[in-house]
Design an enzyme around this catalytic site. Structure first.
Site, PDB file in Angstrom:
ATOM      1  N   SER A 133      -0.631 -37.690  10.241  1.00 18.52           N
ATOM      2  CA  SER A 133      -0.144 -36.941   9.102  1.00 18.52           C
ATOM      3  C   SER A 133      -1.232 -36.557   8.100  1.00 18.52           C
ATOM      4  CB  SER A 133       0.922 -37.760   8.354  1.00 18.52           C
ATOM      5  OG  SER A 133       0.342 -38.894   7.740  1.00 18.52           O
TER       6      SER A 133
ATOM      7  N   SER B 113      -1.919 -42.093  11.606  1.00 21.21           N
ATOM      8  CA  SER B 113      -2.105 -40.950  10.704  1.00 21.21           C
ATOM      9  C   SER B 113      -3.481 -40.823  10.064  1.00 21.21           C
ATOM     10  CB  SER B 113      -1.059 -40.978   9.586  1.00 21.21           C
ATOM     11  OG  SER B 113       0.183 -40.525  10.057  1.00 21.21           O
TER      12      SER B 113
ATOM     13  N   LYS C 271      -5.258 -37.839  -0.498  1.00 23.40           N
ATOM     14  CA  LYS C 271      -4.033 -37.441   0.209  1.00 23.40           C
ATOM     15  C   LYS C 271      -2.877 -37.394  -0.782  1.00 23.40           C
ATOM     16  CE  LYS C 271      -1.258 -38.711   4.292  1.00 23.40           C
ATOM     17  NZ  LYS C 271      -1.046 -39.704   5.373  1.00 23.40           N
TER      18      LYS C 271
END
Lengths: 494, 95
Positions: free
Chosen positions: A158, A182, A78
């Site tokens: 997210s 998330s 990420k």
């Protein structure tokens, strides 16, 4: 070997160890899949050269018999984890040109275990969002589509890029972070497994901070076993993060198949919310039956302050975010506005240009609830309600070992469907946010499909540092659900 | 409680976030929407409850007060939008 991108992390590990495939072949297959899947916008930065170098180094080690636990296995990171020499943006314009001179502890742990980096995945700006639509680099498109529809769906957020990449065969597994859901929410929306560990289990050092008392790193994978493998490599105490906890990291894979016989599963009545689709409720009820038939004991429990969790979160998280994001000043790194009059003007314009709408909104909310005259009414009260939410869990865990709940209030929704109303977007995290407030481990496991063919997930919540039990119960759900659906690779024809 | 235009201007100033005049009214509405929603916390009885500041029940660890990473000014300056030698350059702050 047929298509190596369809392997699980565990299968790839065994295939590489048995020399059925080299890391270079495996890595090349993923790089090709990433190129084909660019319409999904799952990666902000692809790092093919570094990936092939790391793969070559792994193949050498394998040849010498010096393999490490994740030797030669390609992963996605990420874009909130700092990676030395590789641009790290947090999905924000303000960091669009930031190249960290250091590596996050979690990603370093993965490289030390032999893993290969494929690239950096897209995310909501500063991890603030539940649909991956607030990214400066554009939304991620879910690999999933409803039956008989070409409408673009969100992958959740997210960690939408990590979830989409894992679901669509653009990596074996990925790292993600979870502040209010998330990891678990995008995993549920994309038919993948998402594990948010106990607060303190993984180091936060080198992860771009959002809300420091809630943020925690974890994996998104295709199976529960893969999540166990990833967590083992990611976790551990770190002198650079004073909130990381010095508790031994167990071998999470070891007890995975021991079943749920005698395990007490708590069912919190407050997670049955009005207006949630019947399909979610039905799946939850079905799962209770699966666990019961495998010998688990079902216990009805109550978490009375659940309904206040989201409101508490939307005070605590913006308060911490407004403090954390004060560092972006246009002076030391990141975006700087041009043609400013003085230093204050430089701060104000660089920040206004650098932050997107949702981030600006949360900075203002956070500044307001921390400001003189409002601190007690908002922030202090929220911290007290947070204590009550945590107390609910500790009382519940006197009567049970693990909780079973839905992961999200619904399946994936359309791109643009919820962007107009912030509160409607926030409600996506109604089942996940409580876990962050209490600092507990939570696991999202794909367990079924809606009538339209979209994945639904269930969540298991455990006691602090009892990820092993959460994973064991998750494995039982995975076995019973026998979830094997995959998105059709429509992007390859596009 | 709700915010008005002056409050939004004031908190934007505190947050060092330039807000154009035509963005203030919409921001008032957005923030009030969120604040009205969090009002529900008022109904919770928090009498005698200690505020939770951390979920980790451990004392903050101390480390030895020694230099661990020195002499890396060059790396620290690498991302500076404007720098000279080992200094960050900003508009003049003292006349």
């Amino acid at each position: 070997m047929s298509d190596p991108t369809e392997l699980t992390l565990a299968e790839a590990r065994d295939a590489v160890a048995a020399k059925k495939i080299s890391s270079r072949e495996l890595t090349s297959a993923f790089l090709k899949a990433m190129e084909a899947a660019r319409p999904l916008n799952a990666y902000i930065t692809e790092t093919p050269d570094r990936a092939l170098e790391m793969a070559a180094a792994s193949d050498e080690r394998i040849a010498k018999g010096q393999s490490r636990p994740l030797e030669g296995l390609p992963l996605a990171i990420k874009d909130l984890f700092c990676t030395k020499g590789v641009r790290t943006t947090a999905g924000s314009h303000i960091l669009h040109n930031f190249v960290p001179p250091y590596e996050s502890t979690v990603s370093q742990n993965l490289w030390n275990a032999g893993a290969v980096m494929l690239g950096k995945t897209n995310l909501d700006e500063f991890a603030m969002g539940s649909s991956n639509e607030t990214s400066f680099f554009g939304p991620v498109i879910s690999p999933w589509r409803s039956k008989n529809s070409n409408a673009k769906l969100v992958p959740g957020g997210s960690s939408g890029g990590s979830a989409a990449a894992t679901s669509a065969g653009m990596c074996l597994a990925s790292t993600a972070t979870d502040t209010g859901g998330s990891i678990r929410q995008p995993a549920a929306l994309t038919g993948t497994v998402g594990l948010k560990p106990t607060y303190g289990r993984c180091s936060r050092w080198g992860i771009v901070a959002f809300a420091s008392s809630l943020d925690q790193a974890g994996p998104i994978t295709r199976t529960v076993r893969d999540a166990a493998i990833m967590l083992k490599a990611m976790a551990g105490v770190d002198p650079k993060d004073s909130t990381s906890v010095d508790t031994a990291v167990p071998d999470y894979e070891a007890g995975l198949e021991t079943g749920v016989k005698g395990l007490r599963i708590g069912i919190p009545s407050e997670y049955r919310v009005d207006g949630a689709p019947l399909e979610i409720d039905d799946l939850w009820t079905r799962a209770v039956g699966w666990l019961k038939s495998q010998g688990a004991e079902i216990v009805d429990i109550s978490l009375p302050h659940t309904k206040y969790a989201l409101a508490t979160y939307y005070i605590v998280a913006p308060a911490e975010a407004s403090s954390n994001l004060a560092r972006y000043d246009g002076v030391r790194y990141g975006h700087r506005a041009a043609g400013t009059e003085d230093l204050i003007d430089l701060y104000e314009k660089s920040r206004a240009e650098g932050f997107g709408a949702e981030v600006r909104r949360r900075i203002l909310i956070g500044t307001y609830v921390l400001s003189a005259g409002y601190y007690d009414a908002y922030y202090l009260r929220a911290q007290k309600v947070r204590a009550l939410i945590a107390r609910d869990f500790s009382r519940a865990f006197q009567a049970c070992d693990v909780l079973l709940t839905p992961a999200t209030p619904g399946p994936a929704f359309g791109v643009g469907d919820k962007t107009a109303d912030p509160v409607a977007m926030y409600l996506n995290d109604v089942f996940t946010v409580t876990v962050n407030l209490a600092g507990l481990p939570g696991l999202s496991v794909p367990a079924g499909l809606t009538a339209a063919g979209l994945p639904l997930g269930l969540q298991l919540i455990g006691k602090a540092f009892d990820e092993a039990t959460v994973l064991r119960a998750g494995r039982a759900i995975e076995l019973a659900a026998n979830f094997s659906a995959k998105p059709t690779a429509w992007w390859r024809a596009a | 409680m709700s915010v008005d235009k002056d409050t939004v201007r004031r908190i934007a100033k505190l947050a060092r976030l330039a807000l154009e005049e035509d963005r203030i009214e919409p921001m008032v509405e957005e923030l009030n929407g969120i604040l009205a929603w969090v009002e529900q916390l008022k109904e919770v009885d928090v009498e005698g409850v200690a505020p939770m500041t951390s979920v980790v029940e451990q004392r903050l660890k101390m480390r030895d007060d020694i230099v661990t990473e020195g002499d890396n000014a060059k790396a620290l300056m690498a991302n500076a939008p404007q720098g000279q030698d080992h200094f960050f350059v900003v508009p003049k702050v003292v006349e």
